[in-house]
Design an enzyme around this catalytic site. Structure first.
Site, mmCIF file in Angstrom:
data_model
loop_
_atom_site.group_PDB
_atom_site.id
_atom_site.type_symbol
_atom_site.label_atom_id
_atom_site.label_comp_id
_atom_site.label_asym_id
_atom_site.label_seq_id
_atom_site.Cartn_x
_atom_site.Cartn_y
_atom_site.Cartn_z
ATOM 1 N N GLU A 195 0.847 -1.187 0.000
ATOM 2 C CA GLU A 195 0.000 0.000 0.000
ATOM 3 C C GLU A 195 0.880 1.232 0.000
ATOM 4 O O GLU A 195 2.088 1.160 0.237
ATOM 5 C CB GLU A 195 -0.923 0.011 1.219
ATOM 6 C CG GLU A 195 -0.206 0.029 2.549
ATOM 7 C CD GLU A 195 -1.164 -0.071 3.731
ATOM 8 O OE1 GLU A 195 -0.894 0.601 4.745
ATOM 9 O OE2 GLU A 195 -2.149 -0.813 3.656
ATOM 10 N N HIS B 123 -4.261 3.401 7.763
ATOM 11 C CA HIS B 123 -3.031 2.949 8.386
ATOM 12 C C HIS B 123 -2.115 4.135 8.657
ATOM 13 O O HIS B 123 -1.954 5.017 7.827
ATOM 14 C CB HIS B 123 -2.297 1.958 7.479
ATOM 15 C CG HIS B 123 -2.917 0.599 7.514
ATOM 16 N ND1 HIS B 123 -2.483 -0.427 6.714
ATOM 17 C CD2 HIS B 123 -3.932 0.087 8.253
ATOM 18 C CE1 HIS B 123 -3.193 -1.508 6.964
ATOM 19 N NE2 HIS B 123 -4.087 -1.217 7.884
#
Length: 292
Positions: free
Chosen positions: A209, A247
């Site tokens: 990511e 995140h």
């Protein structure tokens, strides 16, 4: 370490009497995990789902043998419990606890490294070897035994891709969900190294990511050391710059941590970069059928 967890893994549950600890203990037992003991200070001399509970890790270690621990201990007490488990000689600690102070994370990781213990997490979904063992929170119904290793920061993404592969008839050796950062113990590069040495894994799926440089570090290792096929999917390719997306590590600053940079590094390393799960299935089937 060529094996993270398997049917012989013996697990100690830290914080076993709490809501999460009790719930996940039952789920892990149902998945076939060998849980030999649990620890909650002041709650010893009882059982949780048939697992004996002790007040201290040292007491548990005197009564039974274990090599792995998983923590469901609240942040305020987590560091001390991790130290206890590491002092008991565990080789692996799965640290599911979220919202740990960063100073505590740094100290836990340093203490573990000094004692040759591996920490997966913090704030992670943990590990599952389908049909063998689960040390974490992965739903077993999404996975099936096989020979593809999956690496992800995100627990939810590892669930989704595991189910997608399973539905396509592609089984998994082990799934490692490492947590969203900003500081990790076991990294994507470490996981790639593990799967490259794992005799039960024929292909590696790397789910990356945006944010940070851990995918680039994994790519450098892949380029120099890995002979097995690696299939990579980078999520967050259309995310706005400078935004945190779930995140703590998923933040893009300038040219650092961009999806384009990660994709370029992985392609340069020889990884097969895909852009959606359907394409991933096609590539993995092609690679496995070729025996690459």
């Amino acid at each position: 370490m060529a094996i993270l967890i398997n049917e012989n893994t013996r697990v100690l549950v830290l914080g076993i009497t709490g809501n999460s600890g009790s719930l996940q203990t039952k789920a892990m037992l149902d998945a076939g995990t060998k849980i030999v003991a649990g620890v909650t200070p002041g709650k010893g001399n009882r059982f949780v789902h048939g697992v004996p509970v002790f007040d201290y890790v040292a007491e548990a270690a005197s009564a039974c043998a274990f090599d792995t621990a998983i923590s469901f201990v609240p942040p305020a007490f987590c560091k001390d419990s991790c130290y206890e488990a590491i002092d008991a000689g565990i080789r692996l600690l799965v640290l599911t606890t979220e919202e740990l102070p960063l100073q505590d994370v740094v100290e836990i990781l340093a203490y573990a490294k000094a004692h040759n213990s591996i920490v997966v997490g913090p704030g992670c979904a943990g590990l599952i070897a389908p049909g063998k063992s689960k040390v974490g929170s992965h739903p077993v119904r999404f996975f099936r035994p096989g020979r593809v290793g999956i690496i992800s920061k995100s627990g939810a993404l590892s669930y989704e891709i595991g189910k997608t592969l399973s539905d396509a008839g592609i089984g998994q050796s082990t799934i490692a969900a490492l947590g969203g950062g900003p500081i990790w113990g076991f990294t994507q590069k470490d996981a790639v190294e593990h799967f490259s040495q794992d005799p039960d894994t024929d292909a590696i799926v790397l789910l990356g990511e945006i944010g940070g440089n851990t995918e680039e570090q994994a790519a450098a290792y892949i380029k120099e050391q890995v002979k097995k096929p690696v299939v990579a999917l980078i999520v967050g390719r259309n995310a706005p710059k400078g935004k945190s997306l779930g995140h703590a590590g998923a933040i893009v600053s300038g040219s650092a941590g961009t999806a384009a940079g990660k994709i370029t590094a992985l392609q340069d390393a020889g990884a097969h970069v895909v852009y959606n799960p359907k394409e991933m299935i096609h590539v993995i089937k092609k690679l496995l059928n070729k025996g690459e």
